[in-house]
Design an enzyme around this catalytic site. Structure first.
Site, PDB file in Angstrom:
ATOM      1  N   GLY A   1      -1.235 -12.074  -4.854  1.00  0.00           N
ATOM      2  CA  GLY A   1      -2.653 -11.747  -4.983  1.00  0.00           C
ATOM      3  C   GLY A   1      -2.937 -10.337  -4.506  1.00  0.00           C
ATOM      4  O   GLY A   1      -3.729  -9.611  -5.106  1.00  0.00           O
TER       5      GLY A   1
ATOM      6  N   ARG B   1       0.823  -1.217   0.000  1.00  0.00           N
ATOM      7  CA  ARG B   1       0.000   0.000   0.000  1.00  0.00           C
ATOM      8  C   ARG B   1       0.855   1.264   0.000  1.00  0.00           C
ATOM      9  O   ARG B   1       0.464   2.283  -0.570  1.00  0.00           O
ATOM     10  CB  ARG B   1      -0.952  -0.033   1.211  1.00  0.00           C
TER      11      ARG B   1
ATOM     12  N   ASP C   1      -4.097 -15.499   7.490  1.00  0.00           N
ATOM     13  CA  ASP C   1      -2.835 -16.030   6.948  1.00  0.00           C
ATOM     14  C   ASP C   1      -2.107 -16.928   7.949  1.00  0.00           C
ATOM     15  O   ASP C   1      -1.086 -17.537   7.606  1.00  0.00           O
ATOM     16  CB  ASP C   1      -1.910 -14.874   6.544  1.00  0.00           C
TER      17      ASP C   1
HETATM   18  C1  S3P Z   1      -4.145  -9.050   2.350  1.00  0.00           C
HETATM   19  C2  S3P Z   1      -5.400  -9.576   2.508  1.00  0.00           C
HETATM   20  C3  S3P Z   1      -5.651 -11.010   2.728  1.00  0.00           C
HETATM   21  C4  S3P Z   1      -4.383 -11.780   3.073  1.00  0.00           C
HETATM   22  C5  S3P Z   1      -3.220 -11.365   2.234  1.00  0.00           C
HETATM   23  C6  S3P Z   1      -2.946  -9.886   2.416  1.00  0.00           C
HETATM   24  C7  S3P Z   1      -4.020  -7.596   2.128  1.00  0.00           C
HETATM   25  O1  S3P Z   1      -6.219 -11.567   1.550  1.00  0.00           O
HETATM   26  O2  S3P Z   1      -4.604 -13.166   2.951  1.00  0.00           O
HETATM   27  O3  S3P Z   1      -2.061 -12.086   2.578  1.00  0.00           O
HETATM   28  O4  S3P Z   1      -2.900  -7.060   2.247  1.00  0.00           O
HETATM   29  O5  S3P Z   1      -5.037  -6.949   1.847  1.00  0.00           O
HETATM   30  P1  S3P Z   1      -7.797 -11.527   1.279  1.00  0.00           P
HETATM   31  O6  S3P Z   1      -8.195 -10.136   1.090  1.00  0.00           O
HETATM   32  O7  S3P Z   1      -8.013 -12.342   0.020  1.00  0.00           O
HETATM   33  O8  S3P Z   1      -8.411 -12.184   2.486  1.00  0.00           O
END
Ligand code: S3P
Length: 449
Positions: A101, A33, A327
């Site tokens: 992701g 971020r 996590d």
């Molecule tokens: C994260 C949100 C989570 C987490 C990932 C980091 C983030 O995922 O599992 O490691 O930084 O917004 P989800 O939003 O899919 O739950």
């Protein structure tokens, strides 16, 4: 192949106690971020303590491709000269987000309301994960997405020329989805409203406010209602990234199960949207204390002290706590294997769409190591062995850093060593895992050297 290099098998075996100080790297969520919001502000944002894991480096490269100037100075400070909200340039190449992701979903959100087109890809893990959860709401703001079957990467996003603000209730507990919509809402005129029924990590909201956006959060009957006023000029910031509680989880859990251990993990943020694991461990009877509890940057911070805890008890983890430790379930299941009695983890369907299907990956690996595990679509139960866990297996990490680290932690306390087929993915979030754990006294060996 691992995420970004050759396959790296690694073996963990029982050795002496773990002792000393574990200085874990910066928070992954806040690092992504910082780069993205820095790129969307006007002027220079400076960041210290940035996690220099591959996931975050991929986001830094992506921000450059969208026109921001991102550099690392010799002392480790990162400088981002942003292009302002709506100022992203169209990248002249495919954006490769590697294993991340968070990176891809947040970046798609950040570009979705600019009149540019970008194509995204990732590694085999990322290219199998669902993106419809972000592209569906982003279509409400005017963006279009063309991807592979099931809404998978590689995927091209055509950003909205005339963005419209959205009113959206997030259907799954996901900070990534919430954040993608908020970042897209930044360049839409008027107010974008995002509602989440269950609170997820709130770094985007806090940081948007810090960068000067007008954002209000209200607890209502329908959930947390977040209202963002679009088209602000974001002001650059100086950010000190706190250390990552999700990385702290590994030395903490290792200390709890390795005989005689006493480890201090300093400066860990205990933001309630992230600290569910530590609360759970304490309820299981872990000797885990918060020392020097203080406030930093408006967030609770403490030095965590974890000592060997031979009397751990299995518990039913409250499902409403899931988002605050999502996590950390893989490494919790490792601790659960050493506890007396069953640990029940319910309401955790989201674990099936992480870097790997984490319920399946941990269930199979734990069973191979002599632990009884039951699983269903959104739950799993680990039958604790009250101390003696056989081990003695080679398990798959499935391009998933947290699966790799969890099984290496397991092998530090099992009767026979545990081998992870590929520890390479650990570099995505915790590049110093191996030397840090070795410094505490852990025995981790690379099998191909
Ligand atoms: C994260 C949100 C989570 C987490 C990932 C980091 C983030 O995922 O599992 O490691 O930084 O917004 P989800 O939003 O899919 O739950």
């Amino acid at each position: 192949m691992s995420a970004h290099g050759p396959v790296l098998p690694m073996t963990a075996r029982r050795a002496g106690p773990l002792t000393g100080v574990a200085e874990v790297p910066g928070d992954k969520s806040i690092s992504h971020r910082s780069l993205i919001l820095g790129a969307l502000s006007v002027g220079e944002t400076r960041v210290t303590g940035l996690l220099e894991g591959q996931d975050v480096l991929d986001t830094a490269a992506a921000m450059r491709a969208f026109g921001a100037e991102v550099t690392r100075e010799e002392d480790g400070t990162w400088s981002i000269h942003g292009v302002g909200v709506g100022g992203f340039a169209e990248p002249d190449r495919v954006i490769d987000c590697g294993n991340s992701g968070t990176g891809v979903r947040l970046i798609i959100g950040a570009m979705a309301t600019s009149p540019i087109t970008a194509t995204f890809t990732g590694d085999a893990s990322l290219n199998s994960r669902p993106m419809g959860r972000v592209t569906d709401p982003l279509s409400l703001l005017g963006a279009q997405a063309v991807g592979r079957e099931g809404g998978r990467l590689p995927m091209t996003i055509v950003g909205a020329r005339d963005p419209i603000p959205a009113h959206y209730t997030v259907p799954v507990p996901s900070a990534q989805v919430k954040s993608a919509v908020l970042l897209a809402g930044l360049n839409a005129p008027g107010q974008t409203v995002v509602i989440e029924r269950e609170a997820t990590r709130d770094h985007t909201e806090r940081m948007l406010a810090g960068f000067g956006a007008e954002i209000a959060v209200e607890e209502a009957e329908e959930g947390r209602v977040i209202t963002l006023t679009g088209q602000p000029e974001l002001a650059p910031q100086t950010i000190a990234v706190p250390r990552d509680p999700s990385s702290a989880a590994f030395p903490v859990c290792a200390a709890l199960i390795v005989q005689g251990s006493d480890v201090l993990v300093p400066n860990i943020g205990l933001n309630p949207t992230r600290a569910g694991l530590f609360e759970t461990l304490r309820e299981m009877g872990a000797d885990l204390t918060y020392e020097n509890l203080r406030e930093e940057g408006g967030e609770p911070v403490a030095d965590l002290r974890a000592r060997y805890s031979p009397d751990l008890k299995g518990i039913a983890v409250p499902p409403e706590r899931a988002a605050s430790m999502i996590d950390e379930y893989p490494v919790l299941s490792v601790v659960a294997a050493f506890a007396e009695g069953c640990t029940e983890m319910r309401g955790v369907k989201e674990l099936r769409v992480k870097e790997s299907d984490r319920i399946d990956a941990m269930t199979r690996g734990l069973r191979a190591c002599g632990v009884t595990v039951e699983e269903g679509e959104d739950w799993w139960v680990v039958e604790g062995r009250g101390g003696a866990v056989p081990g003695g297996a080679t398990v798959e990490s499935r391009l998933d850093h947290r699966i790799a680290m969890s099984f290496l932690v397991l092998g530090l306390a099992t009767e026979a060593p545990v081998t992870v087929d590929d520890a390479g993915p650990i570099a995505t979030s915790f590049p110093i895992f191996e030397p840090l754990m070795a410094g505490l006294g852990a025995s981790l060996t690379r099998n191909n050297s």
